[in-house]
Scaffold this motif. Structure first.
Motif, mmCIF file in Angstrom:
data_model
loop_
_atom_site.group_PDB
_atom_site.id
_atom_site.type_symbol
_atom_site.label_atom_id
_atom_site.label_comp_id
_atom_site.label_asym_id
_atom_site.label_seq_id
_atom_site.Cartn_x
_atom_site.Cartn_y
_atom_site.Cartn_z
ATOM 1 N N ILE A 1 0.839 -1.202 0.000
ATOM 2 C CA ILE A 1 0.000 0.000 0.000
ATOM 3 C C ILE A 1 0.873 1.250 0.000
ATOM 4 C CG2 ILE A 1 -1.630 1.329 1.418
ATOM 5 C CD1 ILE A 1 -2.869 -1.407 2.230
ATOM 6 N N VAL A 2 1.909 1.266 0.816
ATOM 7 C CA VAL A 2 2.819 2.413 0.869
ATOM 8 C C VAL A 2 3.493 2.609 -0.488
ATOM 9 C CG1 VAL A 2 4.953 3.295 1.881
ATOM 10 C CG2 VAL A 2 3.200 2.308 3.359
ATOM 11 N N ASP A 3 4.000 1.518 -1.069
ATOM 12 C CA ASP A 3 4.649 1.612 -2.383
ATOM 13 C C ASP A 3 3.693 2.119 -3.451
ATOM 14 O OD1 ASP A 3 7.046 0.708 -1.370
ATOM 15 O OD2 ASP A 3 6.776 -1.366 -2.043
ATOM 16 N N GLU A 4 2.467 1.648 -3.400
ATOM 17 C CA GLU A 4 1.495 1.982 -4.442
ATOM 18 C C GLU A 4 0.961 3.412 -4.338
ATOM 19 O OE1 GLU A 4 -2.732 0.218 -6.177
ATOM 20 O OE2 GLU A 4 -1.452 -1.047 -4.931
ATOM 21 N N TYR A 5 0.774 3.919 -3.128
ATOM 22 C CA TYR A 5 0.077 5.191 -2.958
ATOM 23 C C TYR A 5 0.926 6.359 -2.460
ATOM 24 C CZ TYR A 5 -4.075 2.309 -3.522
ATOM 25 O OH TYR A 5 -5.017 1.451 -4.015
ATOM 26 N N SER A 6 2.149 6.117 -2.031
ATOM 27 C CA SER A 6 2.920 7.198 -1.404
ATOM 28 C C SER A 6 3.187 8.363 -2.355
ATOM 29 C CB SER A 6 4.224 6.671 -0.808
ATOM 30 O OG SER A 6 5.011 6.075 -1.795
ATOM 31 N N THR A 7 3.535 8.100 -3.604
ATOM 32 C CA THR A 7 3.804 9.186 -4.559
ATOM 33 C C THR A 7 2.542 10.002 -4.811
ATOM 34 O OG1 THR A 7 5.515 7.860 -5.608
ATOM 35 C CG2 THR A 7 4.661 9.723 -6.869
ATOM 36 N N HIS A 8 1.443 9.301 -4.976
ATOM 37 C CA HIS A 8 0.143 9.956 -5.199
ATOM 38 C C HIS A 8 -0.219 10.861 -4.017
ATOM 39 C CE1 HIS A 8 -4.113 10.342 -6.141
ATOM 40 N NE2 HIS A 8 -4.386 9.864 -4.950
ATOM 41 N N LEU A 9 -0.090 10.341 -2.808
ATOM 42 C CA LEU A 9 -0.439 11.107 -1.612
ATOM 43 C C LEU A 9 0.529 12.259 -1.394
ATOM 44 C CD1 LEU A 9 -1.387 8.182 0.803
ATOM 45 C CD2 LEU A 9 -2.902 9.552 -0.641
ATOM 46 N N LEU A 10 1.799 12.047 -1.703
ATOM 47 C CA LEU A 10 2.798 13.112 -1.577
ATOM 48 C C LEU A 10 2.452 14.273 -2.509
ATOM 49 C CD1 LEU A 10 5.419 13.897 -0.164
ATOM 50 C CD2 LEU A 10 6.657 12.825 -2.034
ATOM 51 N N ARG A 11 2.011 13.953 -3.709
ATOM 52 C CA ARG A 11 1.634 14.991 -4.665
ATOM 53 C C ARG A 11 0.435 15.800 -4.140
ATOM 54 N NH1 ARG A 11 1.310 12.070 -9.083
ATOM 55 N NH2 ARG A 11 3.471 12.460 -9.568
ATOM 56 N N ILE A 12 -0.555 15.119 -3.576
ATOM 57 C CA ILE A 12 -1.718 15.823 -3.022
ATOM 58 C C ILE A 12 -1.275 16.751 -1.899
ATOM 59 C CG2 ILE A 12 -3.850 15.557 -1.691
ATOM 60 C CD1 ILE A 12 -4.310 12.922 -3.136
ATOM 61 N N ALA A 13 -0.512 16.220 -0.960
ATOM 62 C CA ALA A 13 -0.066 17.017 0.185
ATOM 63 C C ALA A 13 0.777 18.203 -0.273
ATOM 64 C CB ALA A 13 0.713 16.142 1.169
ATOM 65 N N TYR A 14 1.623 17.985 -1.274
ATOM 66 C CA TYR A 14 2.454 19.079 -1.773
ATOM 67 C C TYR A 14 1.609 20.169 -2.429
ATOM 68 C CZ TYR A 14 5.844 21.797 -4.318
ATOM 69 O OH TYR A 14 6.568 22.844 -4.804
ATOM 70 N N PHE A 15 0.577 19.772 -3.177
ATOM 71 C CA PHE A 15 -0.299 20.763 -3.798
ATOM 72 C C PHE A 15 -0.983 21.633 -2.740
ATOM 73 C CE2 PHE A 15 -0.538 18.625 -8.067
ATOM 74 C CZ PHE A 15 -0.180 19.748 -8.790
ATOM 75 N N TYR A 16 -1.239 21.084 -1.583
ATOM 76 C CA TYR A 16 -1.844 21.867 -0.503
ATOM 77 C C TYR A 16 -0.810 22.732 0.207
ATOM 78 C CZ TYR A 16 -6.550 19.940 -0.522
ATOM 79 O OH TYR A 16 -7.833 19.625 -0.862
ATOM 80 N N THR A 17 0.303 22.124 0.590
ATOM 81 C CA THR A 17 1.244 22.801 1.480
ATOM 82 C C THR A 17 2.326 23.603 0.764
ATOM 83 O OG1 THR A 17 2.743 20.900 1.555
ATOM 84 C CG2 THR A 17 0.969 20.985 3.209
ATOM 85 N N LYS A 18 2.639 23.231 -0.462
ATOM 86 C CA LYS A 18 3.721 23.844 -1.224
ATOM 87 C C LYS A 18 5.066 23.677 -0.518
ATOM 88 C CE LYS A 18 0.711 27.492 -2.998
ATOM 89 N NZ LYS A 18 0.559 28.930 -3.157
ATOM 90 N N ASN A 19 5.185 22.635 0.276
ATOM 91 C CA ASN A 19 6.391 22.385 1.063
ATOM 92 C C ASN A 19 6.653 20.876 1.079
ATOM 93 O OD1 ASN A 19 7.913 21.617 3.496
ATOM 94 N ND2 ASN A 19 7.810 23.792 4.023
ATOM 95 N N ARG A 20 7.768 20.467 0.515
ATOM 96 C CA ARG A 20 8.071 19.047 0.382
ATOM 97 C C ARG A 20 8.181 18.343 1.727
ATOM 98 N NH1 ARG A 20 12.662 16.740 1.008
ATOM 99 N NH2 ARG A 20 12.845 14.581 0.475
ATOM 100 N N HIS A 21 8.868 18.963 2.671
ATOM 101 C CA HIS A 21 9.066 18.330 3.976
ATOM 102 C C HIS A 21 7.741 18.185 4.729
ATOM 103 C CE1 HIS A 21 13.335 18.318 3.409
ATOM 104 N NE2 HIS A 21 13.319 19.606 3.121
ATOM 105 N N ALA A 22 6.924 19.204 4.676
ATOM 106 C CA ALA A 22 5.609 19.117 5.319
ATOM 107 C C ALA A 22 4.765 18.040 4.644
ATOM 108 C CB ALA A 22 4.900 20.468 5.254
ATOM 109 N N ALA A 23 4.835 17.960 3.315
ATOM 110 C CA ALA A 23 4.078 16.948 2.577
ATOM 111 C C ALA A 23 4.520 15.540 2.984
ATOM 112 C CB ALA A 23 4.255 17.154 1.075
#
Length: 165
Positions: free
Chosen positions: A8-30
């Protein structure tokens, strides 16, 4: 369970990271947000109903919104505004910012950025977007239209979505 969680982590982590980054505009926070989402997922007794991607996306969106309301985020915004700190950005951030579409979307206010991300990138229906954002379907349609209007001058010819209202 560990093999399943790893998958699950392998499959969804990139997708979820992209969502979080679009919200936060900060890689570390994402990254922190995505890590929190997986920790919360591990603690929850989630029953697979074929909607795991939506479930994890919603958790990520909610954690991202919580971050944007947090003291840590407001402090970071204050410091950035006043001291104009520059930091080295890694490959993911550079890739997102280099993308003309991604950069234009990141410049939208959160009110217009959310429906664009959920509708076009998460491929949610208007009804699903309305449910996630807890607003009326007509509000989602209006925000999508206004977001496209703001993006059109910047992305005309670069994003075919803008050609179809």
């Amino acid at each position: 369970m560990n093999d399943q969680l790893e998958r699950i982590v392998d499959e969804y982590s990139t997708h979820l990271l992209r969502i979080a980054y679009f919200y936060t505009k900060n890689r570390h926070a994402a990254e922190d947000i995505v890590q929190d989402v997986f920790l919360k997922f591990m603690e929850a007794n989630y029953e697979e109903r074929g909607q795991l991607k939506s479930y994890l996306s919603l958790l990520t969106i909610n954690k991202s919104k919580d971050y944007l309301k947090s003291w840590a985020y407001k402090k970071l915004q204050f410091e950035t505004k006043w001291w104009m700190k520059t930091t080295d950005q890694d490959h993911l951030v550079q890739q997102e910012e280099r993308s003309k579409i991604g950069a234009a979307i990141l410049k939208l206010s959160l009110k217009y950025r959310e429906p664009i991300i959920l509708y076009y990138f998460e491929e949610m229906s208007i009804l699903q977007v309305a449910q996630v954002l807890q607003v009326n379907e007509n509000t989602v349609k209006t925000r999508l239209r206004r977001a496209r209007e703001q993006l059109r001058p910047v992305l005309e010819g670069d994003w075919e979505v803008l050609n179809h209202d």
